[in-house]
Design a protein around this motif. Structure first.
Motif, PDB file in Angstrom:
ATOM      1  N   ALA A  57      -3.900  -1.584  -4.418  1.00 27.10           N
ATOM      2  CA  ALA A  57      -4.282  -2.802  -3.506  1.00 27.10           C
ATOM      3  C   ALA A  57      -3.849  -3.991  -3.989  1.00 27.10           C
ATOM      4  O   ALA A  57      -4.151  -5.027  -3.463  1.00 27.10           O
ATOM      5  CB  ALA A  57      -6.016  -2.688  -3.654  1.00 27.10           C
ATOM      6  N   LEU A  58      -3.460  -4.028  -5.373  1.00 24.29           N
ATOM      7  CA  LEU A  58      -3.069  -5.569  -5.921  1.00 24.29           C
ATOM      8  C   LEU A  58      -1.788  -5.920  -5.214  1.00 24.29           C
ATOM      9  O   LEU A  58      -0.878  -5.132  -5.109  1.00 24.29           O
ATOM     10  CB  LEU A  58      -3.192  -5.207  -7.397  1.00 24.29           C
ATOM     11  N   LYS A  59      -2.051  -7.204  -4.795  1.00 26.49           N
ATOM     12  CA  LYS A  59      -0.676  -7.566  -4.223  1.00 26.49           C
ATOM     13  C   LYS A  59       0.577  -7.644  -4.913  1.00 26.49           C
ATOM     14  O   LYS A  59       1.735  -7.828  -4.398  1.00 26.49           O
ATOM     15  CB  LYS A  59      -0.954  -9.162  -3.713  1.00 26.49           C
ATOM     16  N   CYS A  60       0.389  -7.552  -6.507  1.00 23.56           N
ATOM     17  CA  CYS A  60       1.445  -7.643  -7.581  1.00 23.56           C
ATOM     18  C   CYS A  60       2.043  -6.409  -7.472  1.00 23.56           C
ATOM     19  O   CYS A  60       3.316  -6.369  -8.130  1.00 23.56           O
ATOM     20  CB  CYS A  60       1.004  -8.273  -8.659  1.00 23.56           C
ATOM     21  N   VAL A  61       1.650  -5.435  -6.878  1.00 25.97           N
ATOM     22  CA  VAL A  61       2.117  -3.940  -6.944  1.00 25.97           C
ATOM     23  C   VAL A  61       2.783  -3.540  -5.746  1.00 25.97           C
ATOM     24  O   VAL A  61       2.259  -3.784  -4.773  1.00 25.97           O
ATOM     25  CB  VAL A  61       1.060  -3.121  -7.572  1.00 25.97           C
ATOM     26  N   ASP A  62       3.950  -3.013  -5.833  1.00 29.29           N
ATOM     27  CA  ASP A  62       4.606  -2.455  -4.594  1.00 29.29           C
ATOM     28  C   ASP A  62       4.532  -1.078  -4.410  1.00 29.29           C
ATOM     29  O   ASP A  62       4.547  -0.486  -3.360  1.00 29.29           O
ATOM     30  CB  ASP A  62       6.127  -2.875  -4.686  1.00 29.29           C
ATOM     31  N   TYR A 106      -7.499  -8.520 -17.606  1.00 31.50           N
ATOM     32  CA  TYR A 106      -6.229  -8.496 -18.254  1.00 31.50           C
ATOM     33  C   TYR A 106      -5.328  -7.398 -17.648  1.00 31.50           C
ATOM     34  O   TYR A 106      -3.994  -7.779 -17.707  1.00 31.50           O
ATOM     35  CB  TYR A 106      -6.525  -7.538 -19.763  1.00 31.50           C
ATOM     36  N   HIS A 107      -5.716  -6.293 -17.188  1.00 28.93           N
ATOM     37  CA  HIS A 107      -4.861  -5.505 -16.112  1.00 28.93           C
ATOM     38  C   HIS A 107      -4.167  -6.285 -15.163  1.00 28.93           C
ATOM     39  O   HIS A 107      -2.810  -6.297 -15.069  1.00 28.93           O
ATOM     40  CB  HIS A 107      -5.641  -4.332 -15.532  1.00 28.93           C
ATOM     41  N   LEU A 108      -4.972  -7.201 -14.531  1.00 27.84           N
ATOM     42  CA  LEU A 108      -4.331  -7.966 -13.365  1.00 27.84           C
ATOM     43  C   LEU A 108      -3.351  -8.740 -13.840  1.00 27.84           C
ATOM     44  O   LEU A 108      -2.176  -9.153 -13.399  1.00 27.84           O
ATOM     45  CB  LEU A 108      -5.452  -8.707 -12.598  1.00 27.84           C
ATOM     46  N   ARG A 109      -3.411  -9.589 -14.878  1.00 32.10           N
ATOM     47  CA  ARG A 109      -2.672 -10.405 -15.640  1.00 32.10           C
ATOM     48  C   ARG A 109      -1.532  -9.965 -16.029  1.00 32.10           C
ATOM     49  O   ARG A 109      -0.179 -10.609 -15.861  1.00 32.10           O
ATOM     50  CB  ARG A 109      -3.288 -11.464 -16.584  1.00 32.10           C
ATOM     51  N   TYR A 110      -1.649  -8.856 -16.753  1.00 34.10           N
ATOM     52  CA  TYR A 110      -0.453  -8.112 -17.301  1.00 34.10           C
ATOM     53  C   TYR A 110       0.452  -7.455 -16.031  1.00 34.10           C
ATOM     54  O   TYR A 110       1.763  -7.692 -16.230  1.00 34.10           O
ATOM     55  CB  TYR A 110      -0.933  -6.854 -17.885  1.00 34.10           C
ATOM     56  N   LEU A 111      -0.168  -6.781 -15.027  1.00 31.24           N
ATOM     57  CA  LEU A 111       0.731  -6.682 -13.686  1.00 31.24           C
ATOM     58  C   LEU A 111       1.510  -7.902 -13.254  1.00 31.24           C
ATOM     59  O   LEU A 111       2.641  -7.700 -12.542  1.00 31.24           O
ATOM     60  CB  LEU A 111      -0.168  -5.788 -12.982  1.00 31.24           C
ATOM     61  N   GLU A 112       0.797  -8.962 -12.850  1.00 27.95           N
ATOM     62  CA  GLU A 112       1.386 -10.175 -12.368  1.00 27.95           C
ATOM     63  C   GLU A 112       2.592 -10.657 -13.178  1.00 27.95           C
ATOM     64  O   GLU A 112       3.679 -10.982 -12.707  1.00 27.95           O
ATOM     65  CB  GLU A 112       0.096 -11.357 -12.241  1.00 27.95           C
ATOM     66  N   LYS A 113       2.370 -10.584 -14.572  1.00 26.26           N
ATOM     67  CA  LYS A 113       3.535 -10.921 -15.719  1.00 26.26           C
ATOM     68  C   LYS A 113       4.687  -9.932 -15.418  1.00 26.26           C
ATOM     69  O   LYS A 113       5.954 -10.390 -15.435  1.00 26.26           O
ATOM     70  CB  LYS A 113       2.943 -10.877 -16.989  1.00 26.26           C
ATOM     71  N   CYS A 114       4.333  -8.654 -15.070  1.00 27.56           N
ATOM     72  CA  CYS A 114       5.556  -7.679 -14.810  1.00 27.56           C
ATOM     73  C   CYS A 114       6.241  -8.069 -13.584  1.00 27.56           C
ATOM     74  O   CYS A 114       7.420  -8.186 -13.470  1.00 27.56           O
ATOM     75  CB  CYS A 114       4.952  -6.286 -14.814  1.00 27.56           C
ATOM     76  N   LYS A 115       5.571  -8.231 -12.369  1.00 28.43           N
ATOM     77  CA  LYS A 115       5.851  -8.708 -11.208  1.00 28.43           C
ATOM     78  C   LYS A 115       6.802  -9.747 -11.126  1.00 28.43           C
ATOM     79  O   LYS A 115       7.816  -9.834 -10.537  1.00 28.43           O
ATOM     80  CB  LYS A 115       4.895  -8.658 -10.225  1.00 28.43           C
ATOM     81  N   ASP A 161       0.583  -1.214  -0.032  1.00 25.93           N
ATOM     82  CA  ASP A 161      -0.006  -0.111  -0.011  1.00 25.93           C
ATOM     83  C   ASP A 161       0.890   1.432  -0.146  1.00 25.93           C
ATOM     84  O   ASP A 161       0.744   2.003   1.074  1.00 25.93           O
ATOM     85  CB  ASP A 161      -0.825  -0.077   1.269  1.00 25.93           C
ATOM     86  N   MET A 162       1.558   1.514  -1.185  1.00 27.31           N
ATOM     87  CA  MET A 162       2.466   2.654  -1.055  1.00 27.31           C
ATOM     88  C   MET A 162       2.262   3.535  -2.296  1.00 27.31           C
ATOM     89  O   MET A 162       2.545   3.141  -3.506  1.00 27.31           O
ATOM     90  CB  MET A 162       3.835   2.246  -1.111  1.00 27.31           C
ATOM     91  N   ILE A 163       1.450   4.445  -2.202  1.00 21.03           N
ATOM     92  CA  ILE A 163       1.377   5.714  -3.398  1.00 21.03           C
ATOM     93  C   ILE A 163       2.528   6.417  -3.122  1.00 21.03           C
ATOM     94  O   ILE A 163       2.507   7.228  -1.941  1.00 21.03           O
ATOM     95  CB  ILE A 163      -0.027   6.295  -3.310  1.00 21.03           C
ATOM     96  N   ILE A 164       3.110   6.841  -3.876  1.00 22.03           N
ATOM     97  CA  ILE A 164       4.265   7.766  -3.878  1.00 22.03           C
ATOM     98  C   ILE A 164       4.117   8.892  -4.736  1.00 22.03           C
ATOM     99  O   ILE A 164       3.429   8.787  -5.938  1.00 22.03           O
ATOM    100  CB  ILE A 164       5.612   7.246  -4.109  1.00 22.03           C
ATOM    101  N   ARG A 165       5.032   9.693  -4.653  1.00 20.68           N
ATOM    102  CA  ARG A 165       5.198  11.023  -5.555  1.00 20.68           C
ATOM    103  C   ARG A 165       6.418  10.720  -6.266  1.00 20.68           C
ATOM    104  O   ARG A 165       7.491  10.187  -5.600  1.00 20.68           O
ATOM    105  CB  ARG A 165       5.253  12.485  -4.750  1.00 20.68           C
TER     106      ARG A 165
END
Length: 153
Positions: A81-86, A35-44, A4-8
């Motif tokens: 909120a997605l667990k694959c996103v830091d 698709y958004h979820l799968r894309y971000l999971e592939k990136c992660k 849960d990190m929103i940064i500037r």
């Protein structure tokens, strides 16, 4: 692990990323879908720490001539909120993602163009451009909106 990190963009220096493979990507993420979820999971899967830029309402309007269905602050919170996103940041200009290139090992895109312009990484930056291909049955947010509108009539 950070969560849960929103940064500037000017807070990059506060991130402790020593020894980590850092990836960065961006998108509108309007009507967040499978698709958004799968894309971000592939990136992660290809990095230790994934930073995602979410296009502001103004950026989407200026470059796609569309008003997002979901306001930017809601889209940012959902991606965060997605667990694959830091970490997540708001992109007000296409070039905002370049602020992260010096700390990124990988820049992820699903195409080599963004808003019709070729994605380029400056020669003195060591980040690698990684194209994450579309999954088989990809659909766009625009197609999803059209489907919803059709079923509503």
């Amino acid at each position: 692990m950070l969560n849960d990190m929103i940064i500037r963009r000017n807070e990059i220096h506060k991130l402790d990323l020593d020894g980590k493979v850092v990836g960065v990507t961006s998108g509108c993420f309007d009507l967040l879908h499978f698709y958004h979820l799968r894309y971000l999971e592939k990136c992660k899967a290809q990095c230790d720490f994934l930073i995602v830029g979410v296009d502001s309402d103004t950026l989407v309007n200026r470059n796609k001539n569309k008003v997002p269905m979901i306001p930017e602050h809601h889209r940012i919170a959902m991606v965060d909120a997605l667990k694959c996103v830091d970490a997540v940041f708001q992109m007000d200009e296409i070039k905002n993602i370049e602020d992260f290139y010096p700390i990124a090992n990988k820049v992820f895109k699903n195409s080599d163009t963004i808003y019709g312009k070729k994605v380029e990484i400056n020669n003195n930056i060591t980040a690698e451009l990684v194209i994450v291909p579309d999954i088989e049955e990809v659909y766009s947010t625009s197609e999803l909106i059209n489907k919803i509108r059709k079923e509503d009539t």
